[in-house]
Design a protein around this motif. Sequence first.
Motif, PDB file in Angstrom:
ATOM      1  N   SER A  91       2.981  -6.357 -12.974  1.00  0.00           N
ATOM      2  CA  SER A  91       2.471  -5.576 -14.107  1.00  0.00           C
ATOM      3  C   SER A  91       1.253  -6.259 -14.734  1.00  0.00           C
ATOM      4  CB  SER A  91       3.565  -5.368 -15.159  1.00  0.00           C
ATOM      5  OG  SER A  91       3.994  -6.583 -15.704  1.00  0.00           O
ATOM      6  N   HIS A  92       0.205  -5.477 -14.904  1.00  0.00           N
ATOM      7  CA  HIS A  92      -1.034  -5.965 -15.515  1.00  0.00           C
ATOM      8  C   HIS A  92      -1.506  -4.935 -16.527  1.00  0.00           C
ATOM      9  CE1 HIS A  92      -1.301  -9.180 -12.597  1.00  0.00           C
ATOM     10  NE2 HIS A  92      -1.018  -8.295 -11.674  1.00  0.00           N
ATOM     11  N   PRO A  93      -1.575  -5.225 -17.808  1.00  0.00           N
ATOM     12  CA  PRO A  93      -1.171  -6.501 -18.397  1.00  0.00           C
ATOM     13  C   PRO A  93       0.342  -6.695 -18.289  1.00  0.00           C
ATOM     14  CG  PRO A  93      -1.594  -4.917 -20.132  1.00  0.00           C
ATOM     15  CD  PRO A  93      -1.961  -4.257 -18.837  1.00  0.00           C
ATOM     16  N   LEU A  94       0.773  -7.915 -18.556  1.00  0.00           N
ATOM     17  CA  LEU A  94       2.187  -8.250 -18.518  1.00  0.00           C
ATOM     18  C   LEU A  94       2.963  -7.311 -19.431  1.00  0.00           C
ATOM     19  CD1 LEU A  94       4.500 -10.237 -17.763  1.00  0.00           C
ATOM     20  CD2 LEU A  94       3.836 -11.559 -19.784  1.00  0.00           C
ATOM     21  N   SER A  95       4.106  -6.858 -18.966  1.00  0.00           N
ATOM     22  CA  SER A  95       5.032  -6.108 -19.810  1.00  0.00           C
ATOM     23  C   SER A  95       6.436  -6.557 -19.454  1.00  0.00           C
ATOM     24  CB  SER A  95       4.865  -4.605 -19.629  1.00  0.00           C
ATOM     25  OG  SER A  95       5.241  -4.213 -18.335  1.00  0.00           O
ATOM     26  N   PHE A  96       7.343  -6.412 -20.403  1.00  0.00           N
ATOM     27  CA  PHE A  96       8.736  -6.787 -20.153  1.00  0.00           C
ATOM     28  C   PHE A  96       9.650  -5.914 -20.999  1.00  0.00           C
ATOM     29  CE2 PHE A  96       7.013  -9.772 -23.307  1.00  0.00           C
ATOM     30  CZ  PHE A  96       7.922  -9.674 -24.351  1.00  0.00           C
ATOM     31  N   ASN A  97      10.892  -5.793 -20.547  1.00  0.00           N
ATOM     32  CA  ASN A  97      11.912  -5.030 -21.258  1.00  0.00           C
ATOM     33  C   ASN A  97      12.852  -5.990 -21.960  1.00  0.00           C
ATOM     34  OD1 ASN A  97      10.831  -2.759 -20.106  1.00  0.00           O
ATOM     35  ND2 ASN A  97      12.575  -2.278 -18.833  1.00  0.00           N
ATOM     36  N   VAL A  98      13.168  -5.671 -23.217  1.00  0.00           N
ATOM     37  CA  VAL A  98      14.125  -6.456 -23.999  1.00  0.00           C
ATOM     38  C   VAL A  98      15.086  -5.522 -24.718  1.00  0.00           C
ATOM     39  CG1 VAL A  98      12.783  -8.563 -24.381  1.00  0.00           C
ATOM     40  CG2 VAL A  98      12.416  -6.602 -25.870  1.00  0.00           C
ATOM     41  N   LYS A  99      16.290  -6.026 -24.947  1.00  0.00           N
ATOM     42  CA  LYS A  99      17.281  -5.261 -25.713  1.00  0.00           C
ATOM     43  C   LYS A  99      16.868  -5.257 -27.182  1.00  0.00           C
ATOM     44  CE  LYS A  99      21.393  -4.650 -24.903  1.00  0.00           C
ATOM     45  NZ  LYS A  99      22.625  -4.185 -24.334  1.00  0.00           N
ATOM     46  N   CYS A 100      17.319  -4.218 -27.876  1.00  0.00           N
ATOM     47  CA  CYS A 100      16.978  -4.108 -29.291  1.00  0.00           C
ATOM     48  C   CYS A 100      18.018  -3.250 -29.987  1.00  0.00           C
ATOM     49  CB  CYS A 100      15.592  -3.474 -29.429  1.00  0.00           C
ATOM     50  SG  CYS A 100      14.889  -3.658 -31.071  1.00  0.00           S
ATOM     51  N   ASP A 101      18.244  -3.529 -31.244  1.00  0.00           N
ATOM     52  CA  ASP A 101      19.074  -2.678 -32.083  1.00  0.00           C
ATOM     53  C   ASP A 101      18.414  -1.300 -32.147  1.00  0.00           C
ATOM     54  OD1 ASP A 101      19.142  -1.779 -35.263  1.00  0.00           O
ATOM     55  OD2 ASP A 101      21.091  -2.368 -34.440  1.00  0.00           O
ATOM     56  N   PRO A 102      19.166  -0.206 -32.000  1.00  0.00           N
ATOM     57  CA  PRO A 102      18.556   1.133 -31.946  1.00  0.00           C
ATOM     58  C   PRO A 102      17.634   1.477 -33.121  1.00  0.00           C
ATOM     59  CG  PRO A 102      20.823   1.262 -31.234  1.00  0.00           C
ATOM     60  CD  PRO A 102      20.604  -0.149 -31.739  1.00  0.00           C
ATOM     61  N   GLU A 103      18.038   1.143 -34.342  1.00  0.00           N
ATOM     62  CA  GLU A 103      17.192   1.463 -35.501  1.00  0.00           C
ATOM     63  C   GLU A 103      15.925   0.613 -35.506  1.00  0.00           C
ATOM     64  OE1 GLU A 103      19.241   1.519 -39.245  1.00  0.00           O
ATOM     65  OE2 GLU A 103      20.907   2.667 -38.392  1.00  0.00           O
ATOM     66  N   ARG A 104      16.079  -0.643 -35.179  1.00  0.00           N
ATOM     67  CA  ARG A 104      14.916  -1.535 -35.129  1.00  0.00           C
ATOM     68  C   ARG A 104      13.965  -1.118 -34.009  1.00  0.00           C
ATOM     69  NH1 ARG A 104      14.310  -7.758 -33.593  1.00  0.00           N
ATOM     70  NH2 ARG A 104      12.408  -8.174 -34.736  1.00  0.00           N
ATOM     71  N   ALA A 105      14.533  -0.646 -32.904  1.00  0.00           N
ATOM     72  CA  ALA A 105      13.708  -0.203 -31.773  1.00  0.00           C
ATOM     73  C   ALA A 105      12.758   0.907 -32.203  1.00  0.00           C
ATOM     74  CB  ALA A 105      14.595   0.263 -30.622  1.00  0.00           C
ATOM     75  N   ILE A 106      13.270   1.855 -32.948  1.00  0.00           N
ATOM     76  CA  ILE A 106      12.441   2.970 -33.424  1.00  0.00           C
ATOM     77  C   ILE A 106      11.364   2.462 -34.370  1.00  0.00           C
ATOM     78  CG2 ILE A 106      12.465   5.079 -34.819  1.00  0.00           C
ATOM     79  CD1 ILE A 106      15.295   5.590 -33.592  1.00  0.00           C
ATOM     80  N   ASP A 107      11.746   1.577 -35.289  1.00  0.00           N
ATOM     81  CA  ASP A 107      10.773   1.025 -36.243  1.00  0.00           C
ATOM     82  C   ASP A 107       9.645   0.291 -35.514  1.00  0.00           C
ATOM     83  OD1 ASP A 107      12.233   2.005 -38.374  1.00  0.00           O
ATOM     84  OD2 ASP A 107      13.223   0.082 -38.802  1.00  0.00           O
ATOM     85  N   LEU A 108      10.001  -0.508 -34.506  1.00  0.00           N
ATOM     86  CA  LEU A 108       8.989  -1.258 -33.760  1.00  0.00           C
ATOM     87  C   LEU A 108       8.049  -0.321 -33.001  1.00  0.00           C
ATOM     88  CD1 LEU A 108      11.227  -4.140 -32.386  1.00  0.00           C
ATOM     89  CD2 LEU A 108       9.289  -4.397 -33.958  1.00  0.00           C
ATOM     90  N   ARG A 109       8.591   0.735 -32.427  1.00  0.00           N
ATOM     91  CA  ARG A 109       7.768   1.699 -31.690  1.00  0.00           C
ATOM     92  C   ARG A 109       6.779   2.397 -32.621  1.00  0.00           C
ATOM     93  NH1 ARG A 109      12.948   4.243 -28.612  1.00  0.00           N
ATOM     94  NH2 ARG A 109      13.551   2.302 -27.575  1.00  0.00           N
TER      95      ARG A 109
END
Length: 116
Positions: free
Chosen positions: A43-61
């Motif tokens: 992947s270029h640029p670097l990307s990675f998948n991480v677990k997240c709390d569902p509510e926090r995931a939405i806020d970060l997005r």
Amino acid sequence: MNIEELRTYCLAKDGVTESFPFGPDTLVFKVGEKIFLLTGLDSHPLSFNVKCDPERAIDLREQYPDSVFPGYHMNKKHWNTIQVNGELTRIQLQELIDFSYDLVVRSLPRKMRERI
């Protein structure tokens, strides 16, 4: 952050192993046999998948629409794909990795947590 820095950061955590269960192009980091981060080596640029709390995931997005996306090939409620494109600082990237690691460790059986 590049792939080697990501790898070094993840492997420095207690109880972490790395493997290629999905083929030679996908590096997976586990703690207690549970995945907390995976990344494509091409992947270029670097990307990675991480677990997240569902509510926090939405806020970060919402807060980082150019860097944080629903988890690619993952449960979109519990996983985010992070693109390392300069929008997030190194410290923010490390915090996302730490949160994912901690979330997985907390979900492990008590005996396994004690060994880690």
